[in-house]
Scaffold this active site. Structure first.
Site, PDB file in Angstrom:
ATOM      1  N   HIS A   1       0.371   4.010  -2.772  1.00  0.00           N
ATOM      2  CA  HIS A   1      -0.052   5.374  -2.455  1.00  0.00           C
ATOM      3  C   HIS A   1       1.016   6.405  -2.810  1.00  0.00           C
ATOM      4  CE1 HIS A   1      -3.938   5.135   0.120  1.00  0.00           C
ATOM      5  NE2 HIS A   1      -3.980   4.368  -0.957  1.00  0.00           N
TER       6      HIS A   1
ATOM      7  N   ARG B   1       0.836  -1.204   0.000  1.00  0.00           N
ATOM      8  CA  ARG B   1       0.000   0.000   0.000  1.00  0.00           C
ATOM      9  C   ARG B   1       0.873   1.257   0.000  1.00  0.00           C
ATOM     10  NH1 ARG B   1      -4.570   2.844   3.426  1.00  0.00           N
ATOM     11  NH2 ARG B   1      -5.970   3.179   1.636  1.00  0.00           N
TER      12      ARG B   1
ATOM     13  N   TRP C   1     -11.172 -10.493  10.054  1.00  0.00           N
ATOM     14  CA  TRP C   1      -9.920 -11.243  10.251  1.00  0.00           C
ATOM     15  C   TRP C   1      -9.928 -12.462   9.355  1.00  0.00           C
ATOM     16  CZ3 TRP C   1      -5.892  -9.281  12.804  1.00  0.00           C
ATOM     17  CH2 TRP C   1      -6.146  -8.103  13.532  1.00  0.00           C
TER      18      TRP C   1
END
Ligand code: HEM
Ligand SMILES: Cc1nc2ccc(F)cn2c1N
Length: 290
Positions: free
Chosen positions: A49, A45, A188
């Site tokens: 990003h 990520r 989860w």
């Protein structure tokens, strides 16, 4: 804006493989992070990003300048939680001060994809840290509370077509959402730290119910406790996207091939590479018997 990759003749493949190995060994070592998901997903990520601010219309944003190191970009709500990934990278920057932030953040994402059994992703060095005043304004990263037209428009700004958009979103096979970061509740059950085509299989096979979560945001939940964002679910609502989702759900190799090429493209958006710039394909720890 023009960003030319700097070809550093003093650094070789081995120098970058050494950084890759340091990151990979740290991912392996710090396996308890985020309920034993580990750092792999959040490193993917961070690289995404760092690159997702790109705008093809004026060639601004993107990974080149390493502006994710500045507080302005870190303050974009879409980047909530990425401080953990930057903290993970601090000791790596200390040990290898010669690498730029842009190169490190993208190298970390490639390392994470490969170490989580994903495809090999080609990587090219040469990003050069830019000053704070070149940081793009906040607001360029995507917002999950949207449908297919928004998704197609968003990815078009990154110069990505439908197939590339679907493949890139397949990285949501990794990790999970965190209420405190994004206001979305991550299960989860489905959270994972191995790179597969399960995102597409689950999209097609689970019964999804759009409902308000405990933070008051809309998300799709399944009886097994899986979740999808509205922008994830858009990929089965739009006929053109749906066709590609089905292909990737039935052919993991096709997904891997497309992801490998468009993830490299994402991480290199906005950068001009001289013809003598090297391209590296790193070995995994397993391939080096490490
Ligand atoms: C429309 C596009 C996208 C939207 C709206 C979106 C949104 C989100 C949100 C809200 C989260 C949860 C963050 C948190 O609560 O910690 C997330 C997690 C994540 N995203 Fe995306 N995303 C998009 C595309 C992508 C792409 C293109 C990639 C990579 C190629 C990616 C990789 C990830 C990963 C690996 C996680 C898990 C992080 C973790 O477990 O800490 N996403 N995304
Ligand atoms: C397993 C999993 N990982 C993610 C990451 C982001 C997101 F939006 C959804 N995710 C799901 N279901």
């Amino acid at each position: 804006v023009v960003h030319i990759a700097a070809v550093n003749k003093d650094r070789s493949f081995d120098d970058y493989q050494r950084i890759y190995n340091t990151i990979a060994e740290k991912i392996r070592e710090e396996d308890e992070y985020d309920g034993y998901i580990g750092y792999g997903p959040i490193l993917v990520r961070l690289g995404w990003h760092s690159s997702g601010t790109y705008d093809k219309n004026d060639n601004t944003g993107g990974s080149y300048g390493g502006t994710m190191r500045f507080k302005l970009e870190q303050s974009d709500g879409a980047n909530n939680g990425l401080g953990n990934a930057r903290a993970f990278m601090e000791p790596i920057l200390k040990e290898f001060p010669w690498i730029s932030h842009g190169d490190l953040y993208t190298l970390g994402a490639v390392c994470a994809v490969q170490e989580l059994q994903g495809p090999k992703v080609k990587w090219r060095p040469g990003r050069v840290d830019m000053p704070e005043d070149t940081t793009p304004k906040n607001g360029r990263l995507p917002d999950a509370a949207n449908g297919a037209d928004y998704v197609r428009n968003f990815y078009a700004r990154l110069n990505m077509n439908d197939r590339e958009a679907v493949a890139l979103t397949g990285a949501h096979c990794l990790g999970r959402t965190h209420l405190k970061n994004s206001g979305f509740d991550g299960p989860w059950g489905a959270a994972s730290n191995s790179f597969t085509n399960e995102f597409f299989v689950n999209l097609l096979n689970e019964q999804w119910k759009l409902q308000k979560n405990k933070a008051g945001n809309m998300q799709y939940d399944s009886p097994k406790g899986y979740m999808m964002l509205e922008t994830d679910y858009a990929l089965v609502q739009d006929p053109a996207y749906l066709k590609i989702v089905k292909e990737f759900a039935n052919n993991e190799g096709a997904f891997f091939k497309e992801f490998a090429s468009c993830f490299q493209k994402l991480l290199e958006n906005g950068i001009d590479y001289p013809k003598d710039a090297p391209t590296y394909v790193f070995k995994t720890l397993d391939e080096q018997d490490l």
